[in-house]
Design a protein around this motif. Structure first.
Motif, PDB file in Angstrom:
ATOM      1  N   PRO A 157      43.270  21.074  56.941  1.00 11.44           N
ATOM      2  CA  PRO A 157      42.924  22.367  57.580  1.00 11.44           C
ATOM      3  C   PRO A 157      43.637  23.710  56.914  1.00 11.44           C
ATOM      4  N   ILE A 158      45.082  23.192  56.567  1.00  6.71           N
ATOM      5  CA  ILE A 158      46.059  24.060  56.042  1.00  6.71           C
ATOM      6  C   ILE A 158      46.516  23.679  54.506  1.00  6.71           C
ATOM      7  N   ILE A 159      46.369  24.502  53.808  1.00  4.96           N
ATOM      8  CA  ILE A 159      46.984  24.340  52.415  1.00  4.96           C
ATOM      9  C   ILE A 159      48.029  25.284  52.007  1.00  4.96           C
ATOM     10  N   ILE A 160      49.418  24.810  51.801  1.00  8.57           N
ATOM     11  CA  ILE A 160      50.388  25.662  51.663  1.00  8.57           C
ATOM     12  C   ILE A 160      50.949  25.400  50.014  1.00  8.57           C
ATOM     13  N   LEU A 161      50.944  26.594  49.485  1.00  7.99           N
ATOM     14  CA  LEU A 161      51.383  26.460  47.947  1.00  7.99           C
ATOM     15  C   LEU A 161      52.601  27.446  47.858  1.00  7.99           C
ATOM     16  N   ASP A 162      53.500  26.819  47.131  1.00  7.18           N
ATOM     17  CA  ASP A 162      54.817  27.770  46.742  1.00  7.18           C
ATOM     18  C   ASP A 162      54.775  28.021  45.264  1.00  7.18           C
TER      19      ASP A 162
END
Length: 307
Positions: A157-162
């Motif tokens: 449900p969560i996508i984190i991109l650096d």
């Protein structure tokens, strides 16, 4: 609230960001910005429980990350770091398929619907022609897209991109950001991505997290941009100590170009000049005279002749 950070202090031996109290909902696209070294990546690692908080709590779907197993965190959050180890002898299809294996033992074969979803992701990211290409033979941009594809395949449900767009040209940057926004709105994903480019926020983000002076400012994109003048004003670098700038009345990009041109070419005081950009011409006022120039080359020649 699907992601909540409550009165948190983020850092290692010392605090980098203090008194963080913010939240995001499913469907939100949030841009995380701030200068190098302010703690953006540390904040991301804290959400992943890879870096322990110095104080406070982080909750995912009302569960404290301290109580979640590594597998449970992976089921809730897919992540793409700007620097990642490249699996040897893996193709683009292999890497994106890895996103599915958090749900199965590694020796299982993916189901038909899983393979179709991987194929759809490859198509969405414009990676069809690289489907069977080894990762080590990809450009930086296509490699980054493949890692993003793996995160999408994870179905968290969560996508984190650096810094997801660092190595991408304009075309691929648009593909990625449009895809992420589409995921947020059509599949109700929460997207958090960091970048140095605040301009991305206006087109693709709903909210901004802005780290400055050990504090994190959060809110609707337009509100945060207008509250922090440094985010919308063009930075003009002073590289010539003998140069004194004239008054320049022009759109930001034209102002920046003229300032750079004058500083490179004149080590002197130009404060008696005023430059106005009008109808694609530069009108130069100097004492009681006015001169109209159509190009930067004309401007240089004019100033050299009179000053």
């Amino acid at each position: 609230m699907h992601l909540q950070i409550k009165q948190a202090t983020i850092g290692y031996d010392k605090s980098l960001i203090s008194d963080v109290h913010i939240n995001l909902n499913l469907g939100d696209v949030c841009l995380l910005i701030g200068n190098n070294g302010v703690g953006k990546t540390t904040l991301i690692k804290s959400i992943l429980h890879q870096t322990l908080l110095l104080g406070g709590d982080i909750l995912i779907n009302n569960r404290n990350i301290k109580t979640l197993s590594v597998k449970e965190i992976a089921e809730n959050i897919a992540v793409v770091f700007s620097k990642a180890l490249i699996p040897q002898n893996y193709t683009v299809e292999d890497l994106i398929s890895l996103g599915k294996y958090i749900y199965y033992p590694y020796y299982f074969e993916l189901k038909k619907e899983d393979k179709q979803e991987v194929s759809n992701i490859i198509d969405e990211l414009d990676l069809d022609q690289y489907k069977h290409v080894l990762l080590k033979n990809l450009s930086d941009g296509n490699l980054q897209k493949a890692f993003i594809g793996r995160a999408i395949a994870q179905n968290s449900p969560i996508i984190i991109l650096d810094e997801p767009t660092t190595h991408l040209d304009e075309k691929n940057k648009l593909i990625i950001l449009k895809t992420l926004r589409k995921l947020a709105k059509e599949q109700n994903k929460l997207i958090l991505f960091s970048s140095h480019d605040w301009r991305l926020a206006k087109e693709f983000a709903d909210k901004i997290w802005y780290v400055k002076d050990t504090l994190l400012y959060s809110g609707i994109v337009e509100d945060i941009l207008l509250q922090h003048e440094e985010l919308i004003n063009v930075s003009l670098f002073q590289v010539n100590e003998r140069f004194i700038a004239p008054a320049i009345v022009a759109p930001a990009i034209h102002r920046e170009m003229l300032y750079s041109l004058l500083q490179k070419n004149f080590q002197k005081d130009l404060s008696s000049f005023q430059f106005d950009f009008q109808d694609n011409f530069w009108v130069i006022s100097h004492h009681n005279t006015k001169q109209q120039c159509e190009s930067f080359e004309e401007i240089i020649d004019y100033i050299k002749n009179i000053h």
